[in-house]
Design a protein around this motif. Structure first.
Motif, mmCIF file in Angstrom:
data_model
loop_
_atom_site.group_PDB
_atom_site.id
_atom_site.type_symbol
_atom_site.label_atom_id
_atom_site.label_comp_id
_atom_site.label_asym_id
_atom_site.label_seq_id
_atom_site.Cartn_x
_atom_site.Cartn_y
_atom_site.Cartn_z
ATOM 1 N N SER A 160 8.199 -3.010 1.826
ATOM 2 C CA SER A 160 9.156 -2.938 2.798
ATOM 3 C C SER A 160 9.481 -1.342 3.651
ATOM 4 O O SER A 160 9.041 -0.350 2.527
ATOM 5 N N ALA A 161 9.532 -1.192 4.593
ATOM 6 C CA ALA A 161 9.760 0.100 5.270
ATOM 7 C C ALA A 161 11.550 0.639 5.081
ATOM 8 O O ALA A 161 11.750 1.619 5.307
ATOM 9 N N HIS A 162 12.171 -0.540 4.082
ATOM 10 C CA HIS A 162 13.423 -0.157 3.760
ATOM 11 C C HIS A 162 14.575 -0.203 4.850
ATOM 12 O O HIS A 162 15.717 -0.052 4.617
ATOM 13 N N HIS A 163 14.148 -0.436 6.055
ATOM 14 C CA HIS A 163 14.986 -0.353 7.268
ATOM 15 C C HIS A 163 15.856 -2.008 6.969
ATOM 16 O O HIS A 163 17.115 -1.906 7.396
ATOM 17 N N VAL A 186 -1.344 0.224 5.160
ATOM 18 C CA VAL A 186 0.014 -0.047 4.826
ATOM 19 C C VAL A 186 0.382 -1.212 4.134
ATOM 20 O O VAL A 186 1.218 -1.626 3.566
ATOM 21 N N LEU A 219 2.255 -1.635 0.511
ATOM 22 C CA LEU A 219 3.287 -0.859 0.362
ATOM 23 C C LEU A 219 4.724 -1.211 0.014
ATOM 24 O O LEU A 219 5.595 -0.433 -0.196
ATOM 25 N N HIS A 237 18.599 -1.076 4.512
ATOM 26 C CA HIS A 237 19.491 -0.277 5.320
ATOM 27 C C HIS A 237 20.335 -1.176 6.164
ATOM 28 O O HIS A 237 21.760 -0.905 5.967
#
Lengths: 126, 154
Positions: B17-20, B12, B15, B23
């Motif tokens: 951020s996980a975009h949380h 990972v 890649l 959000h």
């Protein structure tokens, strides 16, 4: 917590308006969440329950402690509103220049107090 | 499917951020805008109402527009408060088990607060409506009795 050096402590920073606004934004927001929201729900529940319940709410609001809470919550609201609008401006990338930032920081604090005073001036003279 | 290489962390890395985070950030802004509109509507309405007696305030709140905005206020304000308190808890509660427990309680309380607020707004509207229709029925009954007594001999 790991035993590692801490960042400089609150007491050895030179105070600036931006720091005070940041602290007041969090304090007024969390204060409203913990005190203001229960008051809002009590008010709505009293309106939903009938004249007796509303009279109980009004009696609680009218005594000195109730007044302190209501004025405090309204100040928290107007303060948070002003510093929240400041956040919207900062989000757009504006207002970071030091003097501008300090001026608007002081402005939001004054704005919150002035709006609170105006709000109660109208309510009290009704 | 191609073979995956390396440890889970290596897979990972890079890649982004996980975009949380964004959000949470965006929802905080959306609900802030919602709060700005609905809470200012409440504050200005309180200032403009002739007085803050039960009858006046309930008659105002039972109207369609104020009732809608108060329902939206409850949702927007509680959601915004949930986001703000979450950040405060994440900042000041360091023990992960305690943090999980406090966040669980916060989410339950917020859900309960939204539900209770919406039920209250609904009850205010329904109570005002049923009182109005009871008032109408009494008026109609009085009218009928009056016209019956006027045309006395049948």
């Amino acid at each position: 917590m790991a035993d590692r050096p801490l960042s400089p402590h609150v007491t050895i920073w030179k105070w600036s308006p931006a720091m005070l606004v940041s602290i007041l934004h969090r304090a007024s927001g969390d204060g409203m969440a913990l005190v203001g929201l229960p008051v809002l729900l009590w008010w709505l529940a009293a309106l939903a329950s009938g004249p007796e319940a509303y009279a109980r709410f009004a009696r609680a609001a009218d005594n000195p402690l109730g007044m302190v809470v209501l004025v405090g919550v309204s100040w928290a609201f107007f303060n948070h509103l002003c510093s929240g609008i400041r956040h919207f401006v900062l989000d757009m990338g504006a207002g970071y220049e030091l003097n501008t930032n300090s001026r608007w920081s002081v402005g939001t604090i004054i704005g919150g107090v002035v709006l609170t005073a105006a709000f109660w001036a109208v309510l009290v003279t009704k | 499917m191609s073979e995956t290489k390396g440890t889970p962390l290596a897979q990972v890395r890079g890649l982004g951020s996980a975009h949380h985070g964004s959000h949470h950030w965006l929802l905080q802004r959306y609900t802030a805008a919602g709060n700005l509109i609905t809470a200012m509507f409440l504050a200005i309405s309180l200032v403009l109402l002739p007085d803050l007696s039960f009858a006046v305030v309930r008659a105002w709140l039972a109207q369609p527009l104020p009732a809608t905005l108060m329902a939206l206020l409850v949702v927007s304000v509680f959601w915004h408060a949930r986001l703000g308190l979450t950040v405060m808890i994440e900042d000041y509660v360091h023990d992960s088990a305690r943090k999980f427990a406090v966040l669980l309680v916060l989410n339950l309380v917020v859900a309960a607060g939204i539900a209770f607020g919406l039920v209250c707004v609904l009850r205010i509207v329904l109570a005002a409506l049923s009182e109005a229709s009871a008032h109408d029925a009494v008026a109609k009954l009085q009218q009928a009795m009056q016209s019956a007594s006027q045309g006395a001999p049948r």
